[in-house]
Design a protein around this motif. Structure first.
Motif, PDB file in Angstrom:
ATOM      1  N   PRO A 126       0.831  -1.210   0.000  1.00 41.60           N
ATOM      2  CA  PRO A 126       0.000   0.000   0.000  1.00 41.60           C
ATOM      3  C   PRO A 126       0.864   1.258   0.000  1.00 41.60           C
ATOM      4  CG  PRO A 126       0.042  -0.981   2.188  1.00 41.60           C
ATOM      5  CD  PRO A 126       0.827  -1.897   1.302  1.00 41.60           C
ATOM      6  N   VAL A 127       0.445   2.250  -0.759  1.00 52.05           N
ATOM      7  CA  VAL A 127       1.162   3.525  -0.850  1.00 52.05           C
ATOM      8  C   VAL A 127       0.286   4.617  -0.233  1.00 52.05           C
ATOM      9  CG1 VAL A 127       2.241   5.209  -2.382  1.00 52.05           C
ATOM     10  CG2 VAL A 127       2.287   2.767  -2.979  1.00 52.05           C
ATOM     11  N   HIS A 128       0.812   5.297   0.769  1.00 50.93           N
ATOM     12  CA  HIS A 128       0.092   6.419   1.386  1.00 50.93           C
ATOM     13  C   HIS A 128       0.340   7.663   0.523  1.00 50.93           C
ATOM     14  CE1 HIS A 128      -0.561   3.669   4.606  1.00 50.93           C
ATOM     15  NE2 HIS A 128       0.674   3.706   5.044  1.00 50.93           N
ATOM     16  N   LEU A 129      -0.424   7.751  -0.545  1.00 46.39           N
ATOM     17  CA  LEU A 129      -0.139   8.695  -1.623  1.00 46.39           C
ATOM     18  C   LEU A 129      -0.283  10.152  -1.192  1.00 46.39           C
ATOM     19  CD1 LEU A 129       0.532   8.450  -4.731  1.00 46.39           C
ATOM     20  CD2 LEU A 129      -1.847   9.125  -5.073  1.00 46.39           C
ATOM     21  N   VAL A 149       2.193 -10.631   3.347  1.00 44.22           N
ATOM     22  CA  VAL A 149       3.030  -9.626   3.993  1.00 44.22           C
ATOM     23  C   VAL A 149       2.578  -8.249   3.535  1.00 44.22           C
ATOM     24  CG1 VAL A 149       5.391  -8.722   4.179  1.00 44.22           C
ATOM     25  CG2 VAL A 149       4.995 -11.190   4.143  1.00 44.22           C
ATOM     26  N   ILE A 150       2.560  -7.278   4.448  1.00 40.83           N
ATOM     27  CA  ILE A 150       2.285  -5.890   4.071  1.00 40.83           C
ATOM     28  C   ILE A 150       3.573  -5.097   4.187  1.00 40.83           C
ATOM     29  CG2 ILE A 150       1.171  -3.742   4.763  1.00 40.83           C
ATOM     30  CD1 ILE A 150      -1.330  -5.185   5.314  1.00 40.83           C
ATOM     31  N   ILE A 151       3.944  -4.467   3.072  1.00 44.49           N
ATOM     32  CA  ILE A 151       5.114  -3.585   3.032  1.00 44.49           C
ATOM     33  C   ILE A 151       4.597  -2.191   2.723  1.00 44.49           C
ATOM     34  CG2 ILE A 151       7.284  -3.066   1.865  1.00 44.49           C
ATOM     35  CD1 ILE A 151       7.477  -6.108   1.304  1.00 44.49           C
ATOM     36  N   GLU A 152       4.586  -1.348   3.731  1.00 42.84           N
ATOM     37  CA  GLU A 152       4.039   0.005   3.585  1.00 42.84           C
ATOM     38  C   GLU A 152       5.007   0.919   2.847  1.00 42.84           C
ATOM     39  OE1 GLU A 152       1.909   2.204   6.931  1.00 42.84           O
ATOM     40  OE2 GLU A 152       2.897   0.528   7.966  1.00 42.84           O
ATOM     41  N   ASP A 153       4.536   1.524   1.792  1.00 41.92           N
ATOM     42  CA  ASP A 153       5.273   2.610   1.151  1.00 41.92           C
ATOM     43  C   ASP A 153       4.838   3.900   1.848  1.00 41.92           C
ATOM     44  OD1 ASP A 153       6.247   4.665  -0.421  1.00 41.92           O
ATOM     45  OD2 ASP A 153       5.934   3.593  -2.302  1.00 41.92           O
ATOM     46  N   THR A 161      -0.832   9.395  10.511  1.00 43.69           N
ATOM     47  CA  THR A 161      -1.211   8.326  11.446  1.00 43.69           C
ATOM     48  C   THR A 161      -2.487   7.631  10.996  1.00 43.69           C
ATOM     49  OG1 THR A 161      -2.495   9.832  12.859  1.00 43.69           O
ATOM     50  CG2 THR A 161      -0.175   9.488  13.446  1.00 43.69           C
ATOM     51  N   TRP A 162      -2.633   6.371  11.428  1.00 44.64           N
ATOM     52  CA  TRP A 162      -3.865   5.608  11.242  1.00 44.64           C
ATOM     53  C   TRP A 162      -4.326   5.158  12.619  1.00 44.64           C
ATOM     54  CZ3 TRP A 162      -7.640   4.717   7.975  1.00 44.64           C
ATOM     55  CH2 TRP A 162      -8.492   3.611   8.168  1.00 44.64           C
ATOM     56  N   LYS A 163      -5.445   5.737  13.077  1.00 47.78           N
ATOM     57  CA  LYS A 163      -5.979   5.458  14.412  1.00 47.78           C
ATOM     58  C   LYS A 163      -4.900   5.631  15.487  1.00 47.78           C
ATOM     59  CE  LYS A 163      -9.776   2.693  12.673  1.00 47.78           C
ATOM     60  NZ  LYS A 163     -10.521   1.427  12.695  1.00 47.78           N
ATOM     61  N   GLY A 164      -4.141   6.701  15.329  1.00 52.74           N
ATOM     62  CA  GLY A 164      -3.143   7.074  16.311  1.00 52.74           C
ATOM     63  C   GLY A 164      -1.786   6.431  16.133  1.00 52.74           C
ATOM     64  N   LYS A 165      -1.678   5.465  15.222  1.00 53.14           N
ATOM     65  CA  LYS A 165      -0.394   4.784  15.010  1.00 53.14           C
ATOM     66  C   LYS A 165       0.317   5.372  13.795  1.00 53.14           C
ATOM     67  CE  LYS A 165      -1.916   0.390  17.034  1.00 53.14           C
ATOM     68  NZ  LYS A 165      -2.103  -1.064  16.792  1.00 53.14           N
ATOM     69  N   PRO A 166       1.623   5.624  13.903  1.00 50.78           N
ATOM     70  CA  PRO A 166       2.348   6.282  12.816  1.00 50.78           C
ATOM     71  C   PRO A 166       2.366   5.460  11.532  1.00 50.78           C
ATOM     72  CG  PRO A 166       3.623   6.348  14.846  1.00 50.78           C
ATOM     73  CD  PRO A 166       2.482   5.404  15.086  1.00 50.78           C
ATOM     74  N   SER A 167       2.251   6.127  10.418  1.00 50.60           N
ATOM     75  CA  SER A 167       2.409   5.455   9.135  1.00 50.60           C
ATOM     76  C   SER A 167       3.801   4.830   9.086  1.00 50.60           C
ATOM     77  CB  SER A 167       2.235   6.438   7.975  1.00 50.60           C
ATOM     78  OG  SER A 167       3.315   7.348   7.922  1.00 50.60           O
ATOM     79  N   GLY A 168       3.892   3.699   8.423  1.00 54.67           N
ATOM     80  CA  GLY A 168       5.145   2.972   8.365  1.00 54.67           C
ATOM     81  C   GLY A 168       5.307   1.936   9.456  1.00 54.67           C
ATOM     82  N   THR A 169       4.438   1.999  10.488  1.00 52.09           N
ATOM     83  CA  THR A 169       4.504   1.022  11.583  1.00 52.09           C
ATOM     84  C   THR A 169       3.290   0.098  11.580  1.00 52.09           C
ATOM     85  OG1 THR A 169       3.347   2.397  13.227  1.00 52.09           O
ATOM     86  CG2 THR A 169       5.716   2.733  12.989  1.00 52.09           C
ATOM     87  N   GLY A 174       7.879  -1.057   7.017  1.00 53.67           N
ATOM     88  CA  GLY A 174       7.550   0.303   6.618  1.00 53.67           C
ATOM     89  C   GLY A 174       8.764   0.968   6.007  1.00 53.67           C
ATOM     90  N   CYS A 175       8.547   1.706   4.931  1.00 52.77           N
ATOM     91  CA  CYS A 175       9.656   2.285   4.172  1.00 52.77           C
ATOM     92  C   CYS A 175       9.456   3.789   4.004  1.00 52.77           C
ATOM     93  CB  CYS A 175       9.753   1.626   2.807  1.00 52.77           C
ATOM     94  SG  CYS A 175       9.967  -0.176   2.903  1.00 52.77           S
ATOM     95  N   PHE A 176      10.514   4.549   4.297  1.00 51.19           N
ATOM     96  CA  PHE A 176      10.473   6.008   4.253  1.00 51.19           C
ATOM     97  C   PHE A 176      11.523   6.548   3.286  1.00 51.19           C
ATOM     98  CE2 PHE A 176       8.858   4.704   8.348  1.00 51.19           C
ATOM     99  CZ  PHE A 176       7.760   5.525   8.555  1.00 51.19           C
ATOM    100  N   SER A 177      11.278   7.765   2.815  1.00 50.88           N
ATOM    101  CA  SER A 177      12.221   8.471   1.946  1.00 50.88           C
ATOM    102  C   SER A 177      12.595   9.814   2.549  1.00 50.88           C
ATOM    103  CB  SER A 177      11.591   8.708   0.562  1.00 50.88           C
ATOM    104  OG  SER A 177      12.384   9.590  -0.209  1.00 50.88           O
ATOM    105  N   PHE A 178      13.865  10.192   2.379  1.00 51.29           N
ATOM    106  CA  PHE A 178      14.338  11.506   2.809  1.00 51.29           C
ATOM    107  C   PHE A 178      14.883  12.291   1.629  1.00 51.29           C
ATOM    108  CE2 PHE A 178      15.343   8.667   6.556  1.00 51.29           C
ATOM    109  CZ  PHE A 178      14.175   8.971   7.233  1.00 51.29           C
TER     110      PHE A 178
END
Length: 367
Positions: A126-129, A149-153, A161-169, A174-178
């Motif tokens: 899933p991509v949090h676009l 398996v869920i690999i969060e983009d 956040t989703w219901k108080g939990k940080p995206s990527g967790t 969970g994968c992040f870009s800088f």
């Protein structure tokens, strides 16, 4: 009026931290800045550990590899996203299966996702676009019931956040870009988090060429040169000092655009799901009537930078074999959509003026 679309917010703190790194001579991958940045980022997410890498793309690739995704497997990916969401699946030898997106959130449609699962499906990506979170409850249920398996983009959704939990967790990984245009930047770089501590430790091993240092230069399995440099981590440490400020500005800018443009029936903003709190990395809307190019030109003349949305993945020649379905929502959103200026260098006054210019331009285009 001074406006930037998505430029990084850099200043004296970043210069000072970079000079500290240079003076230490730890400018490459070995040194104290990388582990300090990883620890700081893990605390922000509320996780035990994370592993820094060279890019968000590298983060997705190493997560897929650690999940055991390979030739013969299928990975479900939204048809509406940046190419970096799908390319790492190809790197593993697996087959991406493109699925259309929800018309309101622009994120992976759970119903279509469930229908796309086959005996070969190994993972959902899933991509949090544009910073807007997917329906992680429904996707999580599908994954649990089907043993996937869920690999969060989360490359665009740091701070959401989703219901108080940080995206990527919310997934197995969970994968992040800088990258320079993200909420915080290290110039390039990315980060991986995982539920399983053994998995994250193995990823740390793999990104260092899978070297067993206890035996010198001995490599018991194939690894990758995906390590972050201390220069990048130093920049990230300085950026972390202002991450809450940056996130607040992003959400304020999104609110301003929505309030000013609320009376325009032609304009439809990307929507949050109940329980989601978007990072609103880039506020975006669709404009009906097939006039998005005309609007962009009018805004350019007034000094308001904009950007067209990502081209749907199913339109890329090298992904033709991944297209088993139709993608009307991805096509519609792309044809009608636009990203608005949201660099944290901008201020509220300039953003308000930009919103008013957009409103006036849309009024002037009514036939």
């Amino acid at each position: 009026m001074f406006l930037l679309l998505d430029a990084p917010n850099l200043g004296g703190a970043e210069k000072a931290k970079l000079m500290e790194c240079v003076d230490s001579t730890y400018v490459s991958t070995a040194g104290p800045f990388v582990p300090e940045f990883e620890q700081r980022f893990a605390r922000y997410l509320g996780t035990e550990e994370c592993v820094s890498v060279q890019s968000g793309t590298a983060a997705l690739h190493i997560a897929l590899a650690e999940a055991g995704v390979g030739p013969g497997d299928e990975v479900i990916v939204p048809a509406f996203s940046f190419a970096a969401s799908v390319n790492p699946v190809l790197y593993t030898g697996a087959t991406p299966v493109l699925v259309d997106v929800d018309p309101e959130t622009w994120t992976l449609d759970p119903g279509l996702t469930e229908a796309a699962v086959t005996p070969r499906t190994r993972a959902i990506l899933p991509v949090h676009l544009y910073g807007n979170l997917c329906d992680m409850d429904k996707l999580g249920r599908i994954a649990e019931e089907r043993g996937l398996v869920i690999i969060e983009d989360a490359t665009e959704s740091l701070g959401g956040t989703w219901k108080g939990k940080p995206s990527g967790t919310l997934g197995n990984f969970g994968c992040f870009s800088f990258n320079g245009n993200k909420l915080i930047t290290t110039g390039g770089g990315g980060m991986v988090v995982a539920r399983d501590r053994e998995r994250i430790n193995h990823i740390r091993f793999l990104v260092n060429q899978a070297r067993d240092a206890s035996k010198g230069y001995f490599h018991p399995e194939m690894g990758y040169n995906y390590r972050m440099t201390n220069l990048e981590a130093a920049l990230g440490l300085a950026q972390m000092e202002r991450i809450d400020l940056f996130l607040e500005k992003k959400r304020t800018f999104a609110r301003i655009y929505r309030e000013v443009l609320a009376g325009l029936p032609e304009v439809e903003f990307q929507k949050e799901l109940p329980g989601a709190q978007s990072a609103w990395w880039l506020p975006s809307f669709t404009l009906s009537g097939g006039v998005i190019a005309e609007l962009q030109e009018k805004l350019r003349e007034k000094g308001v930078p904009t950007r067209r949305l990502f081209s749907p993945l199913h339109t890329y020649p090298y992904l033709r074999d991944c297209c088993r379905f139709s993608y009307p929502e991805a096509e519609r959103i792309f044809e009608q959509g636009i990203n608005l200026p949201a660099s944290t260098v901008n201020d509220e006054e300039s953003t308000l003026r930009a919103a008013e210019i957009i409103r006036d331009a849309v009024h002037s285009m009514r036939r």
